[in-house]
Design a protein around this motif. Structure first.
Motif, PDB file in Angstrom:
ATOM      1  N   ILE A   1       0.774  -1.056   0.074  1.00 38.60           N
ATOM      2  CA  ILE A   1       0.055  -0.294   0.195  1.00 38.60           C
ATOM      3  C   ILE A   1       0.733   1.286  -0.021  1.00 38.60           C
ATOM      4  CG2 ILE A   1      -1.765   1.341   1.337  1.00 38.60           C
ATOM      5  CD1 ILE A   1      -3.135  -1.497   2.020  1.00 38.60           C
ATOM      6  N   GLY A   2       1.819   1.214   0.713  1.00 34.13           N
ATOM      7  CA  GLY A   2       2.825   2.398   0.698  1.00 34.13           C
ATOM      8  C   GLY A   2       3.422   2.664  -0.546  1.00 34.13           C
ATOM      9  N   THR A   3       3.961   1.526  -1.113  1.00 29.95           N
ATOM     10  CA  THR A   3       4.332   1.497  -2.526  1.00 29.95           C
ATOM     11  C   THR A   3       3.345   2.245  -3.524  1.00 29.95           C
ATOM     12  OG1 THR A   3       5.568  -0.148  -2.266  1.00 29.95           O
ATOM     13  CG2 THR A   3       5.429   0.361  -4.832  1.00 29.95           C
ATOM     14  N   MET A   4       2.087   1.685  -3.373  1.00 29.72           N
ATOM     15  CA  MET A   4       1.007   2.430  -4.347  1.00 29.72           C
ATOM     16  C   MET A   4       0.770   3.963  -3.892  1.00 29.72           C
ATOM     17  SD  MET A   4      -1.932  -0.514  -4.879  1.00 29.72           S
ATOM     18  CE  MET A   4      -2.497  -0.488  -3.200  1.00 29.72           C
ATOM     19  N   TYR A   5       0.787   4.337  -2.817  1.00 28.72           N
ATOM     20  CA  TYR A   5       0.428   5.695  -2.482  1.00 28.72           C
ATOM     21  C   TYR A   5       1.644   6.367  -3.108  1.00 28.72           C
ATOM     22  CZ  TYR A   5      -2.943   5.947   1.172  1.00 28.72           C
ATOM     23  OH  TYR A   5      -4.231   6.172   1.789  1.00 28.72           O
ATOM     24  N   LEU A   6       3.064   5.834  -2.895  1.00 28.21           N
ATOM     25  CA  LEU A   6       4.113   6.717  -3.270  1.00 28.21           C
ATOM     26  C   LEU A   6       3.992   7.082  -4.890  1.00 28.21           C
ATOM     27  CD1 LEU A   6       6.932   5.305  -1.017  1.00 28.21           C
ATOM     28  CD2 LEU A   6       5.865   7.843  -0.849  1.00 28.21           C
ATOM     29  N   THR A   7       3.840   5.803  -5.461  1.00 30.03           N
ATOM     30  CA  THR A   7       3.553   5.751  -6.778  1.00 30.03           C
ATOM     31  C   THR A   7       2.746   6.743  -7.425  1.00 30.03           C
ATOM     32  OG1 THR A   7       4.245   3.482  -6.718  1.00 30.03           O
ATOM     33  CG2 THR A   7       3.311   4.335  -9.037  1.00 30.03           C
ATOM     34  N   PHE A   8       1.408   6.601  -6.756  1.00 31.07           N
ATOM     35  CA  PHE A   8       0.360   7.555  -7.146  1.00 31.07           C
ATOM     36  C   PHE A   8       0.914   8.927  -6.939  1.00 31.07           C
ATOM     37  CE2 PHE A   8      -3.437  10.328  -5.739  1.00 31.07           C
ATOM     38  CZ  PHE A   8      -4.133   9.801  -6.798  1.00 31.07           C
ATOM     39  N   SER A   9       1.378   9.179  -5.742  1.00 31.24           N
ATOM     40  CA  SER A   9       1.946  10.602  -5.544  1.00 31.24           C
ATOM     41  C   SER A   9       2.747  10.829  -6.875  1.00 31.24           C
ATOM     42  CB  SER A   9       2.745  10.548  -4.227  1.00 31.24           C
ATOM     43  OG  SER A   9       3.527  11.590  -4.391  1.00 31.24           O
ATOM     44  N   LEU A  10       3.771  10.319  -7.079  1.00 29.17           N
ATOM     45  CA  LEU A  10       4.885  10.486  -8.086  1.00 29.17           C
ATOM     46  C   LEU A  10       4.026  10.955  -9.463  1.00 29.17           C
ATOM     47  CD1 LEU A  10       7.760  11.041  -8.900  1.00 29.17           C
ATOM     48  CD2 LEU A  10       7.548   8.828  -9.763  1.00 29.17           C
ATOM     49  N   ILE A  11       3.023  10.138  -9.728  1.00 24.11           N
ATOM     50  CA  ILE A  11       2.508  10.274 -11.087  1.00 24.11           C
ATOM     51  C   ILE A  11       1.639  11.447 -10.954  1.00 24.11           C
ATOM     52  CG2 ILE A  11       0.515   9.294 -12.615  1.00 24.11           C
ATOM     53  CD1 ILE A  11       1.298   6.661 -11.685  1.00 24.11           C
ATOM     54  N   MET A  12       0.848  11.976 -10.009  1.00 25.87           N
ATOM     55  CA  MET A  12       0.068  13.043  -9.943  1.00 25.87           C
ATOM     56  C   MET A  12       1.135  14.327  -9.724  1.00 25.87           C
ATOM     57  SD  MET A  12      -2.709  12.006 -10.252  1.00 25.87           S
ATOM     58  CE  MET A  12      -3.880  13.364 -10.083  1.00 25.87           C
ATOM     59  N   PHE A  13       2.388  14.143  -9.139  1.00 29.50           N
ATOM     60  CA  PHE A  13       3.183  15.149  -9.050  1.00 29.50           C
ATOM     61  C   PHE A  13       3.890  15.494 -10.471  1.00 29.50           C
ATOM     62  CE2 PHE A  13       8.012  16.102  -8.726  1.00 29.50           C
ATOM     63  CZ  PHE A  13       7.792  17.470  -8.597  1.00 29.50           C
ATOM     64  N   LEU A  14       3.611  14.471 -11.225  1.00 29.62           N
ATOM     65  CA  LEU A  14       4.080  14.907 -12.588  1.00 29.62           C
ATOM     66  C   LEU A  14       2.928  15.591 -13.422  1.00 29.62           C
ATOM     67  CD1 LEU A  14       6.055  11.762 -13.692  1.00 29.62           C
ATOM     68  CD2 LEU A  14       6.910  13.950 -13.263  1.00 29.62           C
ATOM     69  N   VAL A  15       1.545  15.020 -13.296  1.00 25.39           N
ATOM     70  CA  VAL A  15       0.412  15.667 -13.853  1.00 25.39           C
ATOM     71  C   VAL A  15       0.288  17.502 -13.274  1.00 25.39           C
ATOM     72  CG1 VAL A  15      -2.040  15.620 -13.824  1.00 25.39           C
ATOM     73  CG2 VAL A  15      -0.634  13.409 -14.052  1.00 25.39           C
ATOM     74  N   GLY A  16       0.351  17.589 -12.030  1.00 26.34           N
ATOM     75  CA  GLY A  16       0.356  18.737 -11.777  1.00 26.34           C
ATOM     76  C   GLY A  16       1.274  19.620 -12.122  1.00 26.34           C
ATOM     77  N   GLY A  17       2.662  18.900 -12.278  1.00 27.25           N
ATOM     78  CA  GLY A  17       3.598  19.694 -12.782  1.00 27.25           C
ATOM     79  C   GLY A  17       3.482  20.263 -14.291  1.00 27.25           C
TER      80      GLY A  17
END
Lengths: 389, 530, 180
Positions: free
Chosen positions: B31-47
């Motif tokens: 679950i931690g991995t999923m959270y972090l992956t999700f966060s990274l993807i959304m970081f790129l989207v928001g960026g």
């Protein structure tokens, strides 16, 4: 596309270097203060900036010292302390804490207190009152007392659309120019009342040091006393929809004599307009005048060609409202008719009765019905609008 | 006394593989991995969103987009970065590291944990779907009110606002579930011998965060629900016509919104001292003082909200109260800074990538904190408020103080999570590019704000052109250098030099006693803390 | 095994306890609405003036004069003209005055409106006492009808002495929200 962007970028950076030097005097801080409040704000700001920069530099210096000297690569052996152990060490750690408290509540807190009291002192010794009403996306001004009492007008952006769309060279006051400037006499304390008719706006002229929200249905106030004659420009600074970046504020601060002259001018114009409302206009004259009014006030949303920006801003071309009857059989204004919409507004459409005179309203309605692809053929006389007042 | 086969329901039927593993997992590391992956993807989207905005702002005039679309981008950028990038990153670290740090076999409520995560992707889709729908001519795009939803603009807005409201509801439920889980884990699952005052700082900071979350997210949920009923069901909470007040919305929003800042930052203040002590090879300074400060900041965060809207007009006593209480936050924050710097003082420092980020973080976050102190001054705030000065300020706190902190955490724990070392060379390159281009992006914005440029405008007067040009160029460098980060992470996951159990020479704590990567079920032998 | 079960039970129990905090926070969020209104009436936080006041035996403070200004906004969609008969009036605190507002329906239908008062500066609003007012009440005007709307008020003697001018603004809204 990418190359184009890069080229632009390189060019931009080069131009920047050149012009930064040129603009140096106002680029790095607040604009020249024109009011006591702005002067005070600038003073407080400068003082606080120096304080926080000193804190920053001192802390950074300590860090750099540690980073340079306490390196493993230099063979520095780590100490083992994890907190103050002796009484004197505890006392020493309290010193920065005490300094910060002093900075927060004495060094910064006391001048900030006086600034607030000054900023909020709208009550005492105001020489005149001006009411500012924000609406999407223009400011309306009304002089509530004094010699200018009764003068009210709307202030629209005058920057042409083709400058915004990069079809024409941008003027000197790009996006900071309006048709009707707010005029205030120099050295007089003006109480500024603020309200809005749709969403929250914020009336901000940086050189005045005051910014206050204009809230629909509520009244707020601030004050300005412009000590230096000149023209001051500002902008709305509360996001208010698509035209948020396009509702500037321009204030002329003039001498007492010039102010009196301006007031007289305005009153003459008002009288002329009121006289104009009593005569009967030809359709051609109304359409010609209506076009001017339309371009200034209506084209922002309904577009110069009348096509609008549906769904928020409906097209006028072919519109049922703009082609339907205006008055009922008894000569009364039909609810939800063309004139009702212009005169009384609805939803996003502002009510123009407060800011446009009878002639302007009659002219713009006539224009909309007989131009922009519509050809109803009728004429609305200013006198008919006047009768609604 | 051993709970070797604890609570892991998966154990009976072993864990499924493929997509089902991720959909049904209750394992804290997955679950931690999923959270972090999700966060990274959304970081790129928001960026990507904000780079489009910066490109528009490169020069005066409208080049790339119309104001309506511009307004949508800025608001969704903020919502994505705060709710879908920063918060999930912190929750991801909590999931991965809290059980390892406190010697627990898993999070306390594993199933809740799974639900908490799987609410996020639908929320992100809800938030961004209106963009796509608008392309097909449905609706008029995403929420265009900025991330703050201010009424009445949000009442006037299109269906993008409704989408955003539902999205915030989902994100809120997710955060609340995550927080409950964290609190229960920390309070109930610590290994024997680990008293509260022996907990790692990260656990303390998350405990404060979680309490802040469950106290404030419901208020936000209430506020946006009222907004929804105002929009569609004829209530008048925020409409003067029916006896409401639009400013009430601002009070409700910022009652959540200010603590939110600390919700995003606190977890970073938790693991940062751990990173500092690791690379200083010296014990953390002032453990007790830090714990007290974290709680003090958490408490103060709840009572200072109105400094976000000083310009709405408030009575003088209210202005004074909110100004002085805001200034008071600088005191516990200064204690933290003092402890962080005292931790590296006379240490034996080495500068691997996590340490570089940690040092850069202290300096840049310091700028964010100090400008925040200046912003507390009501009179000067009349100028700063809603100008680019504020934009620069909160990017120093949320990008430098938030994102760069997260990056430090990623580099610090990545070898532990993957079992591989990342490329130090690329990591350092990433740091320097990020730190330099970040400053070049946002320092000009301080000056833009002082010169009088309001925020959230798609086009600007000519005197703002130069600084905007610099800011845009630097923003693109900043954005592109994040691709190095992504590349470094991906290649580290795929392979690389084997990481040792301890990974870093000076690392202390239970997580470093496990192999790298830790086994699927960690602590089958309960560790004892003396 | 009992150990694990006990732990799981304890975890769930604590989880549910925390849910109570969540529920309380949610309630608190909604409770802030009335709380805010109470706070506003007490302090004049948002310039709202309280509902009608009683005529109590008023001492008139002859030593001070306060200027009370009137202004109005007719919100878009309401087919009325609405303005004060006089722009301002000078009163002694405590002195009861009546002023008229003129309302005219300029359309051919009966239209209902509702006035929302706001007083500035905000700290004066608790001291602005309305004895008789048309605000917050649905007002109906027939097609073309003109009506005088009286406001009876006094300014409380407790008004801070540095307040020399008080402005009362009416925002007139359509009584029934136009449906989009």
């Amino acid at each position: 596309m990418v190359m184009h962007f890069l080229k632009k970028a390189v060019l931009g950076v080069m131009m920047t270097m050149i012009s930064l030097v040129a603009h140096a005097e106002y680029t790095w801080n607040f604009p020249m203060p024109a009011t006591p409040m702005a002067a005070d704000t600038l003073h407080v700001h400068n003082k606080f900036m120096v304080i926080v920069m000193i804190i920053f530099v001192v802390v950074l210096a300590i860090m750099i010292y540690s980073i340079v000297n306490h390196r493993k690569s230099k063979g520095y052996k780590a100490a083992t302390f994890s907190g103050p152990s002796t009484k004197s060490q505890v006392l020493w750690t309290l010193v920065p804490f005490a300094i910060l408290m002093y900075i927060d509540f004495i060094l910064m807190g006391i001048p900030a207190y006086h600034s607030i009291v000054m900023m909020e002192d709208t009550k005492t010794n105001a020489d005149m009152v001006i009411k500012v009403t924000g609406s999407q996306w223009r400011w309306q001004y009304e002089y509530l007392d004094g010699e200018a009492q009764g003068i009210k007008f709307v202030s629209n952006l005058t920057t042409p659309q083709d400058q915004i769309d990069n079809q024409a060279d941008k003027g000197k006051d790009y996006l900071l120019e309006v048709d009707n400037h707010l005029v205030v006499p120099v050295g007089k304390k003006v109480r500024v009342l603020l309200t809005a008719t749709d969403v929250i706006h914020n009336w901000w002229v940086p050189a005045f040091g005051s910014a206050r929200d204009a809230i629909p249905g509520f009244l707020r106030e601030t004050w300005v006393r412009v000590d230096v004659p000149g023209t001051y420009r500002g902008q709305c600074k509360e996001l208010c929809g698509k035209g948020h970046g396009f509702m500037p504020i321009v204030v002329d601060a003039v001498s007492a004599e010039d102010y009196t002259k301006w007031v007289a001018d305005q009153k003459t114009k008002l009288a002329a307009a009121s006289a104009g409302a009593d005569k009967t206009w030809t359709k051609e004259d109304l359409v010609a005048h209506g076009k001017e009014v339309y371009v200034k006030n209506c084209a922002v949303c309904h577009q110069a060609n009348g096509q609008g920006l549906p769904p928020t801003f409906p097209a006028l071309t072919g519109s049922k409202i703009a082609q339907g009857p205006i008055f009922d059989a008894g000569g009364k204004l039909l609810k939800d008719s063309h004139l009702d919409r212009v005169f009384n507004g609805k939803g996003v459409m502002p009510a123009w009765k407060g800011v446009l005179n009878d002639t302007d309203i009659a002219a713009v309605v006539t224009y909309e019905r007989n131009a922009l692809g519509n050809s109803v053929g009728d004429v609305l006389q200013p006198a008919q609008v006047k009768a609604l007042r | 006394m051993s709970y070797t086969t604890t609570a892991n329901h998966d154990e009976h039927h072993d864990h499924p593989t493929g997509i089902m593993r991720w959909l049904t997992t209750t394992n804290h590391k997955d679950i931690g991995t999923m959270y972090l992956t999700f966060s990274l993807i959304m970081f790129l989207v928001g960026g990507a969103m904000i780079l489009a905005v910066r490109a528009e702002l490169f020069q005066p005039g409208l080049q790339l987009m119309q104001p309506e679309f511009y307004n949508q981008l800025i608001g969704v950028h903020a919502l994505v970065m705060i709710f879908a990038a920063l918060m999930p990153a912190a929750t991801g670290f909590a999931n991965w590291m809290l059980p390892l740090q406190i010697g627990a076999p898993d999070m306390a409520l594993p199933r809740l944990n799974n639900w908490g995560f799987w609410l996020l992707p639908p929320a992100a889709i809800l938030l961004t779907l209106p963009f796509t729908l608008a392309m097909f001519g449905i609706g008029d795009g995403a929420i265009a009110t900025g991330w703050t939803f201010y009424a009445p603009l949000s009442i006037q807005g299109g269906m993008g606002v409704d989408f955003a409201i539902f999205s915030v509801h989902l994100l809120g439920i997710s955060s609340v579930l995550g927080s409950i889980n964290v609190i229960v884990t920390i309070l109930n699952m610590r290994t024997p011998g680990m008293t509260l005052m022996k907990m790692p700082m990260f656990a303390w900071s998350w405990l404060v965060t979680a309490f802040l979350l469950i106290a404030t997210i419901p208020v936000l949920a209430g506020a946006v629900t009222m907004l929804l009923t105002d929009r569609h069901f004829g209530t008048h909470f925020f409409d003067a016509a029916g006896g409401g007040d639009p400013i009430l919305f601002q009070h409700l929003f910022w009652f959540f919104g200010h603590p939110e800042v600390y919700i995003v930052l606190l977890p970073i203040w938790g693991f940062m001292p751990q990173i500092l002590q690791t690379f200083s090879r010296k014990p953390m300074y002032g453990y007790k003082a830090q714990v007290i400060s974290l709680w003090a900041i958490g408490a103060l965060a709840l009572v200072v909200w109105a400094h976000h809207f000083f310009t709405v007009g408030m009575p003088v006593p209210a202005l004074l109260y909110f100004m002085y209480s805001t200034m008071a936050i600088s005191l516990p924050l200064a204690v933290l800074f003092f402890c962080w710097i005292a931790t590296i003082w006379k240490g034996s420092l080495s500068f691997e990538t996590p340490m570089l980020f940690a040092i850069g973080w202290i300096v840049l976050f310091g700028i964010g904190g100090l400008t925040g102190l200046v912003l507390a001054d009501v009179a000067a705030d009349a100028q700063y408020h809603h100008s680019y000065f504020v934009v620069a300020h909160f990017h120093y706190t949320l990008f430098a103080g938030g994102m760069m902190g997260v990056m430090a955490g990623v580099y610090y724990w990545l070898p532990k999570m993957t079992g591989h070392m990342f490329s130090e060379r690329l990591g350092k390159l990433h740091f320097w590019l990020t730190a330099i281009s970040f400053n070049l992006t946002f320092i000009p914005q301080f000056f833009l704000g002082l010169a009088g440029m309001p925020r959230r405008i798609p086009d600007y007067a000519l005197q703002f052109a130069e600084f905007n040009a610099i800011s845009t160029v630097a923003a693109f460098v900043l954005g592109l250098s994040q691709l190095i980060f992504v590349y470094n992470i991906v290649s580290c996951v795929r392979g690389g030099k084997k990481a040792t159990d301890r990974v870093w020479e000076g690392a202390e704590g239970l997580e470093w006693t496990l192999p790298s990567p830790p086994p699927y079920h960690s602590f089958t032998e309960q560790p004892i803390v003396k | 095994m009992s150990n694990n079960d006990a732990r799981e039970q304890a975890n769930k129990k604590l989880g549910f306890k925390l849910l109570w905090i969540v529920g309380a926070a949610l309630l608190f969020g909604f409770a802030l609405v009335p709380l805010y209104n109470v706070l506003c009436t007490m302090t004049g936080l948002n310039g709202k003036t309280n509902a009608t006041a009683d005529v109590t035996s008023n001492k008139v403070d002859e030593t001070r004069l306060v200027t009370v200004e009137f202004t109005s906004n007719v919100m878009p969609g309401l087919g009325w003209n609405f303005y004060p008969e006089q722009p301002s009036i000078k009163v002694h605190p405590g002195q009861i005055e009546t002023v008229n507002f003129v309302a005219k329906n300029n359309t051919n239908e009966t239209v209902a409106g509702q006035a929302v008062p706001s007083v500035s500066p905000g700290l004066a609003s608790p001291h602005f006492k309305k004895i008789e007012c048309f605000c917050f009440i649905r007002q109906e005007l027939k097609a073309g009808e003109t009506k005088l709307m009286p406001l009876r008020f006094y300014v409380s003697t407790d008004l801070p002495t540095d307040v020399k001018a008080v402005t009362l603004s009416y925002a007139f809204y359509s009584a029934v929200k136009p449906s989009n």
